[in-house]
Structure formats: structure tokens, C-alpha cells
Design a protein around this motif. Sequence first.
Motif, PDB file in Angstrom:
ATOM      1  N   VAL A 106       0.849  -1.188   0.000  1.00 15.64           N
ATOM      2  CA  VAL A 106       0.000   0.000   0.000  1.00 15.64           C
ATOM      3  C   VAL A 106       0.883   1.236   0.000  1.00 15.64           C
ATOM      4  O   VAL A 106       1.751   1.371   0.857  1.00 15.64           O
ATOM      5  CB  VAL A 106      -0.924   0.000   1.240  1.00 15.64           C
ATOM      6  CG1 VAL A 106      -1.828   1.219   1.241  1.00 15.64           C
ATOM      7  CG2 VAL A 106      -1.757  -1.280   1.287  1.00 15.64           C
ATOM      8  N   PRO A 107       0.700   2.173  -0.942  1.00 20.51           N
ATOM      9  CA  PRO A 107       1.562   3.349  -1.020  1.00 20.51           C
ATOM     10  C   PRO A 107       1.282   4.346   0.106  1.00 20.51           C
ATOM     11  O   PRO A 107       0.254   4.300   0.768  1.00 20.51           O
ATOM     12  CB  PRO A 107       1.214   3.943  -2.388  1.00 20.51           C
ATOM     13  CG  PRO A 107      -0.193   3.497  -2.638  1.00 20.51           C
ATOM     14  CD  PRO A 107      -0.292   2.119  -2.032  1.00 20.51           C
ATOM     15  N   VAL A 108       2.220   5.248   0.295  1.00 19.60           N
ATOM     16  CA  VAL A 108       2.085   6.311   1.296  1.00 19.60           C
ATOM     17  C   VAL A 108       1.062   7.330   0.820  1.00 19.60           C
ATOM     18  O   VAL A 108       1.002   7.659  -0.366  1.00 19.60           O
ATOM     19  CB  VAL A 108       3.448   6.990   1.527  1.00 19.60           C
ATOM     20  CG1 VAL A 108       3.314   8.213   2.421  1.00 19.60           C
ATOM     21  CG2 VAL A 108       4.432   5.999   2.122  1.00 19.60           C
ATOM     22  N   CYS A 109       0.273   7.838   1.736  1.00 16.70           N
ATOM     23  CA  CYS A 109      -0.696   8.884   1.402  1.00 16.70           C
ATOM     24  C   CYS A 109       0.049  10.175   1.060  1.00 16.70           C
ATOM     25  O   CYS A 109       0.846  10.665   1.875  1.00 16.70           O
ATOM     26  CB  CYS A 109      -1.638   9.142   2.577  1.00 16.70           C
ATOM     27  SG  CYS A 109      -2.653   7.713   3.060  1.00 16.70           S
ATOM     28  N   GLN A 110      -0.176  10.691  -0.110  1.00 17.26           N
ATOM     29  CA  GLN A 110       0.456  11.932  -0.540  1.00 17.26           C
ATOM     30  C   GLN A 110      -0.378  13.136  -0.121  1.00 17.26           C
ATOM     31  O   GLN A 110      -1.610  13.065  -0.035  1.00 17.26           O
ATOM     32  CB  GLN A 110       0.632  11.932  -2.059  1.00 17.26           C
ATOM     33  CG  GLN A 110       1.473  10.777  -2.579  1.00 17.26           C
ATOM     34  CD  GLN A 110       2.889  10.803  -2.035  1.00 17.26           C
ATOM     35  OE1 GLN A 110       3.557  11.850  -2.074  1.00 17.26           O
ATOM     36  NE2 GLN A 110       3.358   9.671  -1.530  1.00 17.26           N
ATOM     37  N   ALA A 111       0.297  14.250   0.132  1.00 20.97           N
ATOM     38  CA  ALA A 111      -0.398  15.453   0.605  1.00 20.97           C
ATOM     39  C   ALA A 111      -1.510  15.883  -0.337  1.00 20.97           C
ATOM     40  O   ALA A 111      -2.590  16.305   0.102  1.00 20.97           O
ATOM     41  CB  ALA A 111       0.619  16.587   0.782  1.00 20.97           C
ATOM     42  N   SER A 112      -1.250  15.773  -1.637  1.00 23.48           N
ATOM     43  CA  SER A 112      -2.244  16.210  -2.627  1.00 23.48           C
ATOM     44  C   SER A 112      -3.448  15.273  -2.715  1.00 23.48           C
ATOM     45  O   SER A 112      -4.453  15.618  -3.343  1.00 23.48           O
ATOM     46  CB  SER A 112      -1.587  16.318  -4.004  1.00 23.48           C
ATOM     47  OG  SER A 112      -1.073  15.050  -4.404  1.00 23.48           O
ATOM     48  N   GLN A 113      -3.355  14.097  -2.092  1.00 31.47           N
ATOM     49  CA  GLN A 113      -4.444  13.116  -2.143  1.00 31.47           C
ATOM     50  C   GLN A 113      -5.269  13.100  -0.859  1.00 31.47           C
ATOM     51  O   GLN A 113      -6.121  12.235  -0.683  1.00 31.47           O
ATOM     52  CB  GLN A 113      -3.868  11.722  -2.386  1.00 31.47           C
ATOM     53  CG  GLN A 113      -3.071  11.606  -3.691  1.00 31.47           C
ATOM     54  CD  GLN A 113      -2.339  10.277  -3.815  1.00 31.47           C
ATOM     55  OE1 GLN A 113      -2.050   9.617  -2.817  1.00 31.47           O
ATOM     56  NE2 GLN A 113      -2.032   9.891  -5.046  1.00 31.47           N
ATOM     57  N   LEU A 114      -5.011  14.068   0.017  1.00 30.30           N
ATOM     58  CA  LEU A 114      -5.686  14.087   1.316  1.00 30.30           C
ATOM     59  C   LEU A 114      -6.638  15.270   1.440  1.00 30.30           C
ATOM     60  O   LEU A 114      -6.403  16.342   0.874  1.00 30.30           O
ATOM     61  CB  LEU A 114      -4.648  14.168   2.443  1.00 30.30           C
ATOM     62  CG  LEU A 114      -3.720  12.971   2.618  1.00 30.30           C
ATOM     63  CD1 LEU A 114      -2.616  13.312   3.622  1.00 30.30           C
ATOM     64  CD2 LEU A 114      -4.511  11.742   3.085  1.00 30.30           C
ATOM     65  N   GLY A 115      -7.698  15.038   2.231  1.00 30.99           N
ATOM     66  CA  GLY A 115      -8.577  16.122   2.645  1.00 30.99           C
ATOM     67  C   GLY A 115      -8.227  16.487   4.083  1.00 30.99           C
ATOM     68  O   GLY A 115      -7.870  15.610   4.880  1.00 30.99           O
ATOM     69  N   TYR A 116      -8.295  17.779   4.420  1.00 34.98           N
ATOM     70  CA  TYR A 116      -7.947  18.274   5.754  1.00 34.98           C
ATOM     71  C   TYR A 116      -9.173  18.954   6.351  1.00 34.98           C
ATOM     72  O   TYR A 116      -9.769  19.824   5.731  1.00 34.98           O
ATOM     73  CB  TYR A 116      -6.793  19.292   5.668  1.00 34.98           C
ATOM     74  CG  TYR A 116      -5.548  18.769   5.002  1.00 34.98           C
ATOM     75  CD1 TYR A 116      -5.483  18.594   3.602  1.00 34.98           C
ATOM     76  CD2 TYR A 116      -4.421  18.463   5.742  1.00 34.98           C
ATOM     77  CE1 TYR A 116      -4.337  18.124   2.999  1.00 34.98           C
ATOM     78  CE2 TYR A 116      -3.258  18.006   5.138  1.00 34.98           C
ATOM     79  CZ  TYR A 116      -3.226  17.827   3.765  1.00 34.98           C
ATOM     80  OH  TYR A 116      -2.102  17.360   3.156  1.00 34.98           O
ATOM     81  N   SER A 117      -9.514  18.594   7.584  1.00 37.05           N
ATOM     82  CA  SER A 117     -10.693  19.189   8.215  1.00 37.05           C
ATOM     83  C   SER A 117     -10.603  19.065   9.730  1.00 37.05           C
ATOM     84  O   SER A 117      -9.778  18.298  10.253  1.00 37.05           O
ATOM     85  CB  SER A 117     -11.986  18.514   7.712  1.00 37.05           C
ATOM     86  OG  SER A 117     -11.966  17.125   8.020  1.00 37.05           O
ATOM     87  N   TRP A 118     -11.478  19.790  10.421  1.00 39.57           N
ATOM     88  CA  TRP A 118     -11.568  19.667  11.876  1.00 39.57           C
ATOM     89  C   TRP A 118     -12.540  18.572  12.249  1.00 39.57           C
ATOM     90  O   TRP A 118     -13.700  18.584  11.830  1.00 39.57           O
ATOM     91  CB  TRP A 118     -12.046  20.979  12.508  1.00 39.57           C
ATOM     92  CG  TRP A 118     -11.041  22.099  12.482  1.00 39.57           C
ATOM     93  CD1 TRP A 118     -11.099  23.235  11.735  1.00 39.57           C
ATOM     94  CD2 TRP A 118      -9.849  22.160  13.252  1.00 39.57           C
ATOM     95  NE1 TRP A 118     -10.006  24.016  11.969  1.00 39.57           N
ATOM     96  CE2 TRP A 118      -9.212  23.384  12.915  1.00 39.57           C
ATOM     97  CE3 TRP A 118      -9.238  21.332  14.185  1.00 39.57           C
ATOM     98  CZ2 TRP A 118      -8.016  23.806  13.469  1.00 39.57           C
ATOM     99  CZ3 TRP A 118      -8.036  21.737  14.740  1.00 39.57           C
ATOM    100  CH2 TRP A 118      -7.434  22.953  14.393  1.00 39.57           C
ATOM    101  N   ALA A 119     -12.064  17.606  13.018  1.00 40.53           N
ATOM    102  CA  ALA A 119     -12.989  16.637  13.625  1.00 40.53           C
ATOM    103  C   ALA A 119     -13.505  17.210  14.948  1.00 40.53           C
ATOM    104  O   ALA A 119     -14.616  16.912  15.381  1.00 40.53           O
ATOM    105  CB  ALA A 119     -12.280  15.309  13.872  1.00 40.53           C
ATOM    106  N   ASP A 120     -12.694  18.047  15.575  1.00 40.82           N
ATOM    107  CA  ASP A 120     -13.059  18.764  16.800  1.00 40.82           C
ATOM    108  C   ASP A 120     -12.164  19.995  16.844  1.00 40.82           C
ATOM    109  O   ASP A 120     -10.944  19.879  16.925  1.00 40.82           O
ATOM    110  CB  ASP A 120     -12.830  17.884  18.031  1.00 40.82           C
ATOM    111  CG  ASP A 120     -13.267  18.531  19.326  1.00 40.82           C
ATOM    112  OD1 ASP A 120     -13.529  19.751  19.330  1.00 40.82           O
ATOM    113  OD2 ASP A 120     -13.330  17.824  20.340  1.00 40.82           O
TER     114      ASP A 120
END
Length: 240
Positions: A106-120
Amino acid sequence: MSKLRNRRTNIRKTAVAVTGAAALLALLTACNGTASGSVSAAGGTAAPAAGDSTTANGSTGGSGSGSSTGSSGSTSGSSTSGGSSTSGGSSSGGSASGGSSASGSVPVCQASQLGYSWADSGSGTGQQKHAVVAFTNKSGHSCTMYGFPGVDLVNSGQKWSLPRTNATPKRVTLANGASTNFAITFLVPAQGDSTDFTPTTVVVTAPNQRTSFDLPWHGGAVVLQDGATHPGSFIGPVGS
């Protein structure tokens, strides 16, 4: 009578001279033959006997050892050829194995493939509170994350890079669309605290990545402890 004796004496002398000359000629011939052989043996470059050219070429490298080297070189050449074949197979196999391993892992998660949000965006009781950031896999395939993210609390005039906890990280595998979190623990000012600042932005960098993402800060004022040995604000690893 005296003439006859002289004639016989002359015949004997002539015979002795002829015999001596023949013996000397034979001796010289033998000596020349030995000298010729000696040159051939010492030089090692005399024309070889028929069918002996390989030995002669081997001898050029040195006496005895040259012949051995020639033989060794032949074996070495064969071995090198075999080594090349084996090496090629090994290399090809390694490449194939590596490719198989790479495509199978399984490849490493790349920054451009991630969503960023507040869970809290900030909760807790007392002076120490927690904010939780979520990473969501949007790559279209599974990917992994491991370690600590980078977090900078920023306003128009200050930036504080938060330290890490001593918690042991664990590897997290995210299916497409799945999320994982990490926590930001921070101190809110108490009465009398003068070393506080109010961030406006949190700059988040995913583990093992260089591209950052900005989230608005909703936690209010924070006690600034950028020079403390054991600050009350810090970040935990992903999956915590």
C-alpha cells in the motif's frame, strides 16, 4: 723407404685432422641446438608447435603463471559470462520482485491526495484543551500514514511550531474515503498569564510530506510556551 714412411705419416695426420674436424663440427652443431632451445624456453615467444598456440598466448602473460592465468582467464571468462547471465536474471528477478512488491504493497498517502478538516476544533475542561484534525484519503485507492504531522500555530506576527509527544506512532492504512485523526493539545490562558497569543491559522503538514494545508483556528488564545522544555501544548501521532 723413407718417402713411404713420410707418406704414411701424412695420411695418419690427415685422418686425425679430418676426424677432429668432424668431431668439432658435431660439437658445435649440438651447442647451437641447445642455445636455440634455451632462447625459446626463456623468451616464451618462439613460434609454438602446431596446435599449441593457446599455450603460447598464455605463456606471454608470464612463465608458468601465464599459462595458468590463461587457463584461469578462460574459466573466469566463462564464469563472468555465467555471472552476467545470473546477474541479469537476478537483477531482472529483483526488479520484477520489487515491482510486484511495490504494486502489492500500500503506497504512502500523498499530501495532494488528502482532505484536511476539523474533527473537533477545540474541547475539553480546565486549562488544557484538545483540537482534532482529520485526514481523509481521496486518492481513489488505499494508502498508509505513519508518524507525526507538522503543526504551526500562526497569526499575523507570530508562528509557533508545536513539539511532539513521546507517544509511539503506529501505521494507519486508509481505504479510499476513510479518515484518521491526530490531536493538538493546547493550553488556554489562565488569569494572570501574560505570554499568550491568538492564532488565526493552523498550518498542517501530513507525515513524511512537504506540502502543507491551512485550517482556520477556532480555539481562541493559547499560552505561548515556545521556549519551554516541557510545554503544555503539543501534537500526537496520526491514529491517536
